[in-house]
Design a protein around this motif. Structure first.
Motif, mmCIF file in Angstrom:
data_model
loop_
_atom_site.group_PDB
_atom_site.id
_atom_site.type_symbol
_atom_site.label_atom_id
_atom_site.label_comp_id
_atom_site.label_asym_id
_atom_site.label_seq_id
_atom_site.Cartn_x
_atom_site.Cartn_y
_atom_site.Cartn_z
ATOM 1 N N UNK A 35 0.815 -1.201 0.000
ATOM 2 C CA UNK A 35 0.000 0.000 0.000
ATOM 3 C C UNK A 35 0.850 1.253 0.000
ATOM 4 N N UNK A 36 0.256 2.330 -0.471
ATOM 5 C CA UNK A 36 0.842 3.671 -0.361
ATOM 6 C C UNK A 36 -0.086 4.491 0.536
ATOM 7 N N UNK A 37 0.516 5.194 1.478
ATOM 8 C CA UNK A 37 -0.192 6.095 2.369
ATOM 9 C C UNK A 37 0.500 7.451 2.303
ATOM 10 N N UNK A 42 0.100 18.013 10.354
ATOM 11 C CA UNK A 42 -1.065 18.213 11.197
ATOM 12 C C UNK A 42 -2.229 17.289 10.915
ATOM 13 N N UNK A 43 -2.031 16.347 10.008
ATOM 14 C CA UNK A 43 -3.116 15.431 9.657
ATOM 15 C C UNK A 43 -2.703 13.987 9.927
ATOM 16 N N UNK A 44 -3.713 13.121 9.994
ATOM 17 C CA UNK A 44 -3.438 11.708 10.184
ATOM 18 C C UNK A 44 -2.963 11.080 8.872
ATOM 19 N N UNK A 45 -2.239 9.985 9.026
ATOM 20 C CA UNK A 45 -1.805 9.247 7.851
ATOM 21 C C UNK A 45 -3.033 8.643 7.174
ATOM 22 N N UNK A 46 -3.106 8.763 5.843
ATOM 23 C CA UNK A 46 -4.283 8.293 5.118
ATOM 24 C C UNK A 46 -3.907 7.373 3.970
ATOM 25 N N UNK A 47 -4.817 6.476 3.674
ATOM 26 C CA UNK A 47 -4.643 5.531 2.581
ATOM 27 C C UNK A 47 -4.692 6.249 1.241
ATOM 28 N N UNK A 48 -3.816 5.833 0.331
ATOM 29 C CA UNK A 48 -3.794 6.372 -1.024
ATOM 30 C C UNK A 48 -4.142 5.277 -2.040
ATOM 31 N N UNK A 49 -3.399 4.170 -1.999
ATOM 32 C CA UNK A 49 -3.608 3.096 -2.972
ATOM 33 C C UNK A 49 -3.067 1.787 -2.421
ATOM 34 N N UNK A 94 4.926 10.638 1.625
ATOM 35 C CA UNK A 94 4.318 9.410 1.111
ATOM 36 C C UNK A 94 5.100 8.199 1.620
ATOM 37 N N UNK A 95 4.356 7.217 2.116
ATOM 38 C CA UNK A 95 4.939 6.012 2.687
ATOM 39 C C UNK A 95 4.443 4.781 1.937
ATOM 40 N N UNK A 96 5.332 3.831 1.715
ATOM 41 C CA UNK A 96 4.861 2.533 1.262
ATOM 42 C C UNK A 96 4.827 1.584 2.456
ATOM 43 N N UNK A 97 3.976 0.581 2.358
ATOM 44 C CA UNK A 97 3.769 -0.339 3.461
ATOM 45 C C UNK A 97 3.471 -1.730 2.917
ATOM 46 N N UNK A 98 3.773 -2.729 3.726
ATOM 47 C CA UNK A 98 3.565 -4.118 3.318
ATOM 48 C C UNK A 98 2.857 -4.883 4.422
ATOM 49 N N UNK A 99 1.926 -5.755 4.021
ATOM 50 C CA UNK A 99 1.261 -6.602 4.997
ATOM 51 C C UNK A 99 1.177 -8.030 4.489
ATOM 52 N N UNK A 105 -7.295 -3.277 3.597
ATOM 53 C CA UNK A 105 -6.163 -2.671 2.899
ATOM 54 C C UNK A 105 -6.027 -1.184 3.188
ATOM 55 N N UNK A 106 -7.120 -0.536 3.603
ATOM 56 C CA UNK A 106 -7.106 0.911 3.770
ATOM 57 C C UNK A 106 -6.743 1.342 5.197
ATOM 58 N N UNK A 107 -6.543 0.397 6.098
ATOM 59 C CA UNK A 107 -6.220 0.722 7.484
ATOM 60 C C UNK A 107 -4.717 0.698 7.712
#
Length: 124
Positions: A35-37, A42-49, A94-99, A105-107
């Motif tokens: 995923x990309x977040x 000042x905002x929370x991390x949010x899902x992108x793709x 922008x962060x990438x993440x792996x699960x 997927x959006x959390x």
């Protein structure tokens, strides 16, 4: 374990494009949903793709649908985010993440591993 390293961020004018890359270590890259977040000040991390293990299914936040494209190359252990028609509100780290599991997927809490982030700044 997997280590993730993002690259490709930078400063771009509104309407421009950037391509982010995220290279992963390890030999089990294809076993991870990716995923990309993003997180603006000042905002929370949010899902992108997000993208499924073999790349056949993709997911997008409504705010980027039609402008951003996520893809992966399992042979190169790399996931990409092509960003077109960028807007000032896309400015964020922008962060990438792996699960490795089967969570939503959006959390953010679904993901086991995170990169260090890359800054994207879109000027108006």
């Amino acid at each position: 374990q997997v280590q993730l390293v993002e690259s490709g961020g930078g400063l771009v004018q509104a309407g421009g494009s950037l391509r982010l890359s995220c290279a992963a270590s390890g030999r089990t890259f294809s076993s991870y949903v990716l995923g990309w977040f993003r997180q603006a000040p000042g905002k929370e991390r949010e899902f992108v793709a997000g993208i499924s293990r073999l790349g056949g299914t993709t997911f997008y936040a409504d705010s980027v649908k039609g402008r951003f494209t996520i893809s992966r190359d399992n042979a190169k252990n790399t996931v990409y985010l092509q960003m077109n028609s960028l807007k000032p509100e896309d400015t964020a780290v922008y962060y990438c993440a792996a699960e490795s599991g089967f969570g939503d997927y959006y959390r953010t809490s679904t993901y086991d591993y995170w990169g260090q982030g890359t800054q994207v700044t879109v000027s108006s």
